[in-house]
Enzyme design. Structure first.
Site, PDB file in Angstrom:
ATOM      1  N   ARG A  48       0.861  -1.187   0.000  1.00 11.41           N
ATOM      2  CA  ARG A  48       0.000   0.000   0.000  1.00 11.41           C
ATOM      3  C   ARG A  48       0.901   1.243   0.000  1.00 11.41           C
ATOM      4  O   ARG A  48       2.106   1.145   0.213  1.00 11.41           O
ATOM      5  CB  ARG A  48      -0.945   0.006   1.199  1.00 11.41           C
ATOM      6  CG  ARG A  48      -0.217  -0.241   2.507  1.00 11.41           C
ATOM      7  CD  ARG A  48      -0.806   0.502   3.651  1.00 11.41           C
ATOM      8  NE  ARG A  48      -0.736   1.937   3.484  1.00 11.41           N
ATOM      9  CZ  ARG A  48       0.373   2.671   3.629  1.00 11.41           C
ATOM     10  NH1 ARG A  48       1.537   2.106   3.931  1.00 11.41           N
ATOM     11  NH2 ARG A  48       0.348   3.984   3.464  1.00 11.41           N
ATOM     12  N   GLY A  49       0.248   2.407  -0.238  1.00 17.85           N
ATOM     13  CA  GLY A  49       1.031   3.624  -0.455  1.00 17.85           C
ATOM     14  C   GLY A  49       1.172   3.776  -1.954  1.00 17.85           C
ATOM     15  O   GLY A  49       1.588   2.823  -2.641  1.00 17.85           O
ATOM     16  N   ALA A  50       0.804   4.961  -2.454  1.00 19.40           N
ATOM     17  CA  ALA A  50       0.688   5.117  -3.909  1.00 19.40           C
ATOM     18  C   ALA A  50       1.946   4.693  -4.683  1.00 19.40           C
ATOM     19  O   ALA A  50       1.856   3.881  -5.622  1.00 19.40           O
ATOM     20  CB  ALA A  50       0.286   6.558  -4.231  1.00 19.40           C
ATOM     21  N   ARG A  91      -7.399  -1.255  -7.130  1.00 23.78           N
ATOM     22  CA  ARG A  91      -7.708  -0.070  -6.303  1.00 23.78           C
ATOM     23  C   ARG A  91      -7.809   1.132  -7.247  1.00 23.78           C
ATOM     24  O   ARG A  91      -6.924   1.343  -8.074  1.00 23.78           O
ATOM     25  CB  ARG A  91      -6.625   0.196  -5.250  1.00 23.78           C
ATOM     26  CG  ARG A  91      -6.590  -0.847  -4.144  1.00 23.78           C
ATOM     27  CD  ARG A  91      -5.702  -0.395  -2.994  1.00 23.78           C
ATOM     28  NE  ARG A  91      -6.406   0.464  -2.053  1.00 23.78           N
ATOM     29  CZ  ARG A  91      -5.799   1.132  -1.065  1.00 23.78           C
ATOM     30  NH1 ARG A  91      -4.487   1.057  -0.925  1.00 23.78           N
ATOM     31  NH2 ARG A  91      -6.496   1.860  -0.226  1.00 23.78           N
ATOM     32  N   GLN A 198      -3.006   2.764   9.540  1.00 19.82           N
ATOM     33  CA  GLN A 198      -1.665   2.856   8.934  1.00 19.82           C
ATOM     34  C   GLN A 198      -0.727   3.726   9.774  1.00 19.82           C
ATOM     35  O   GLN A 198       0.482   3.501   9.811  1.00 19.82           O
ATOM     36  CB  GLN A 198      -1.752   3.432   7.513  1.00 19.82           C
ATOM     37  CG  GLN A 198      -2.410   2.527   6.498  1.00 19.82           C
ATOM     38  CD  GLN A 198      -3.909   2.786   6.390  1.00 19.82           C
ATOM     39  OE1 GLN A 198      -4.556   3.217   7.331  1.00 19.82           O
ATOM     40  NE2 GLN A 198      -4.477   2.511   5.231  1.00 19.82           N
ATOM     41  N   ASP A 239      -2.347  10.440  -2.994  1.00 19.96           N
ATOM     42  CA  ASP A 239      -2.642   9.321  -3.899  1.00 19.96           C
ATOM     43  C   ASP A 239      -2.919   9.782  -5.318  1.00 19.96           C
ATOM     44  O   ASP A 239      -2.768   9.018  -6.279  1.00 19.96           O
ATOM     45  CB  ASP A 239      -3.811   8.506  -3.369  1.00 19.96           C
ATOM     46  CG  ASP A 239      -3.353   7.653  -2.202  1.00 19.96           C
ATOM     47  OD1 ASP A 239      -3.313   8.179  -1.079  1.00 19.96           O
ATOM     48  OD2 ASP A 239      -2.979   6.501  -2.429  1.00 19.96           O
ATOM     49  N   ASN A 249      -6.060  11.953  -0.701  1.00 21.57           N
ATOM     50  CA  ASN A 249      -5.177  11.207   0.212  1.00 21.57           C
ATOM     51  C   ASN A 249      -6.070  10.472   1.208  1.00 21.57           C
ATOM     52  O   ASN A 249      -7.303  10.582   1.157  1.00 21.57           O
ATOM     53  CB  ASN A 249      -4.196  12.162   0.902  1.00 21.57           C
ATOM     54  CG  ASN A 249      -3.090  11.403   1.633  1.00 21.57           C
ATOM     55  OD1 ASN A 249      -2.455  10.509   1.050  1.00 21.57           O
ATOM     56  ND2 ASN A 249      -2.852  11.714   2.887  1.00 21.57           N
ATOM     57  N   LYS A 250      -5.458   9.734   2.099  1.00 26.42           N
ATOM     58  CA  LYS A 250      -6.187   8.904   3.056  1.00 26.42           C
ATOM     59  C   LYS A 250      -7.320   9.666   3.743  1.00 26.42           C
ATOM     60  O   LYS A 250      -7.142  10.818   4.122  1.00 26.42           O
ATOM     61  CB  LYS A 250      -5.179   8.384   4.089  1.00 26.42           C
ATOM     62  CG  LYS A 250      -5.739   7.519   5.193  1.00 26.42           C
ATOM     63  CD  LYS A 250      -6.588   6.373   4.710  1.00 26.42           C
ATOM     64  CE  LYS A 250      -5.900   5.518   3.678  1.00 26.42           C
ATOM     65  NZ  LYS A 250      -6.847   4.549   3.035  1.00 26.42           N
TER      66      LYS A 250
HETATM   67  O1  MRU Z   1      -4.968   3.098   1.684  1.00 23.99           O
HETATM   68  P1  MRU Z   1      -3.490   3.382   1.690  1.00 23.99           P
HETATM   69  O2  MRU Z   1      -2.825   2.975   2.957  1.00 23.99           O
HETATM   70  O3  MRU Z   1      -2.794   2.859   0.468  1.00 23.99           O
HETATM   71  O4  MRU Z   1      -3.412   4.974   1.622  1.00 23.99           O
HETATM   72  C1  MRU Z   1      -2.131   5.542   1.540  1.00 23.99           C
HETATM   73  C2  MRU Z   1      -2.106   7.005   1.618  1.00 23.99           C
HETATM   74  O5  MRU Z   1      -3.129   7.659   1.687  1.00 23.99           O
HETATM   75  C3  MRU Z   1      -0.753   7.649   1.523  1.00 23.99           C
HETATM   76  O6  MRU Z   1      -0.741   8.871   2.193  1.00 23.99           O
HETATM   77  C4  MRU Z   1      -0.384   7.878   0.048  1.00 23.99           C
HETATM   78  O7  MRU Z   1      -0.541   6.731  -0.706  1.00 23.99           O
HETATM   79  C5  MRU Z   1       1.012   8.379  -0.089  1.00 23.99           C
HETATM   80  S1  MRU Z   1       2.239   7.143   0.223  1.00 23.99           S
HETATM   81  C6  MRU Z   1       3.740   7.876  -0.091  1.00 23.99           C
END
Ligand code: MRU
Length: 356
Positions: A48-50, A91, A198, A239, A249-250
């Protein structure tokens, strides 16, 4: 240092991922050979994480190319297009997934004259290049973000935009980790980030391991630490960044930005240019992933924490309006408002060879 969260197995016929769902209690690596296994890993947030999602997708593309039994490069291209469409559905919000798959597809398309074996080698090299470029981008984001910090600053962050969410260094956590490496003291307040935690499971783990002064808070405590005067800046990842500077973002990020505006605290977004979606005009055009209500109702406790029949709304991301953002920190510097102009200028630098 080399990234460990996404790697090739030695024979390039499997992707080895660090499974982020078992952190912080366990460091577990899993081997993924099939498109279905990678789809499940992205959907379940094992990766996870973009940026990390994009890198994992590129590695999976190269592994799939190696495993497909096809007669020629034309047939390989056709099968890989089907693979990319399938993986892209895992996703919807992080643009890095389609960005990385499009890049792999473009390499396939222009190299059909190679032999099958040569094309497969070329795709492995491209996946590695995507990861290596991300290392470089994150390092430069960390340097650029560090210019916004001073000794003893308090930084609030949301979700996890650290090394595990990228290749190395992270985005939002990069400047903090770099400050720490250079002996500069910065205090971090990490939102736990309901519902998937997270911030609690990954951000506090990464920062604590690195020796950074980190304090974990529940999401609903952000206003209190701001009001207490403990926060000098908010640093979050992203994201997808729309062409007008709106940022997905999250879930919860928008609330942090609104609070930061109230308490007059600068709110910064940090991300590589691979997270800018120049084709998406505004945040309203970004698809927001909806996830299983059980993540809210019953996931984290021995007993369900809500009645089984209660309705739950579980969007995984929100959009922060560009007018709440003090700066977007990229590997090419810090973009400032008006974002439609600064993002367009960046697009021209990246893609246009000529200026008109
Ligand atoms: O659902 P996730 O955990 O993949 O969400 C991640 C985020 O929102 C992060 O802030 C984003 O992907 C940036 S990671 C460098």
């Amino acid at each position: 240092m080399k990234p460990v969260n996404v790697q090739f197995r030695d024979d390039y016929r499997a992707v080895i991922l660090q499974d982020q769902t078992v952190l912080p209690r366990e460091t577990r690596f899993i081997e993924l050979k099939t498109p279905e296994a990678m789809h499940e890993a992205i959907f379940s947030l094992r990766v996870r994480g973009a940026p990390a999602i994009g890198i994992a997708a590129a590695f999976s593309y190269a592994v799939t190319a190696n495993r497909l039994d096809v007669a020629d490069t034309g047939a390989l291209k056709e099968a890989l297009t089907a693979f990319a469409d399938y993986l892209n559905s895992s996703r919807p919000t992080a643009v890095n997934l389609s960005w990385a798959l499009n890049r792999m597809e473009a390499v396939t398309a222009v190299n059909l004259a190679l032999t099958l074996n040569e094309l497969r080698q070329r795709l492995i090299r491209e996946a590695i290049a995507i990861q290596e470029e991300d290392v470089d981008m994150c390092r430069r984001i960390a340097e650029n973000g560090l210019t916004l910090l001073q000794e003893n600053d308090g930084v609030l962050t949301h979700c996890n935009a650290g090394p595990l969410a990228t290749s190395l260094y992270g985005t939002a956590l990069g400047p903090v980790l770099l400050a720490n490496d250079r002996g500069m003291k910065v205090r971090v307040f990490a939102d736990e980030t309901r519902p998937l935690l997270q911030g609690a499971r990954i951000t506090s783990y990464e920062l604590d391991r690195a020796g950074v002064d980190v304090t974990l808070i529940c999401d609903n405590m952000a206003a209190t630490v701001m009001k207490n005067g403990w926060i000098d800046a908010c640093f979050v990842g992203c994201d997808r960044i729309a062409a007008n500077g709106d940022v997905a973002n999250k879930i919860g990020t928008n609330g942090v930005a609104i609070l930061a505006r109230h308490y007059n605290i600068p709110f910064y977004v940090l991300g590589p240019t691979s997270t800018i979606d120049f084709e998406t005009a505004t945040g309203d055009d970004i698809e927001i992933e909806l996830r299983d209500p059980e993540e809210i109702r019953s996931k984290w406790y021995a007993e369900p924490q809500a009645p089984a029949s209660v309705k739950c709304y579980n969007p995984a991301f929100d959009v922060t309006n560009h007018d709440l953002i003090a700066g977007i920190v990229t590997e090419h510097g810090i973009l400032r408002a008006p974002y439609a102009d600064s993002i367009e200028a960046l697009r021209r630098t990246l893609f246009d060879k000529t200026t008109d």
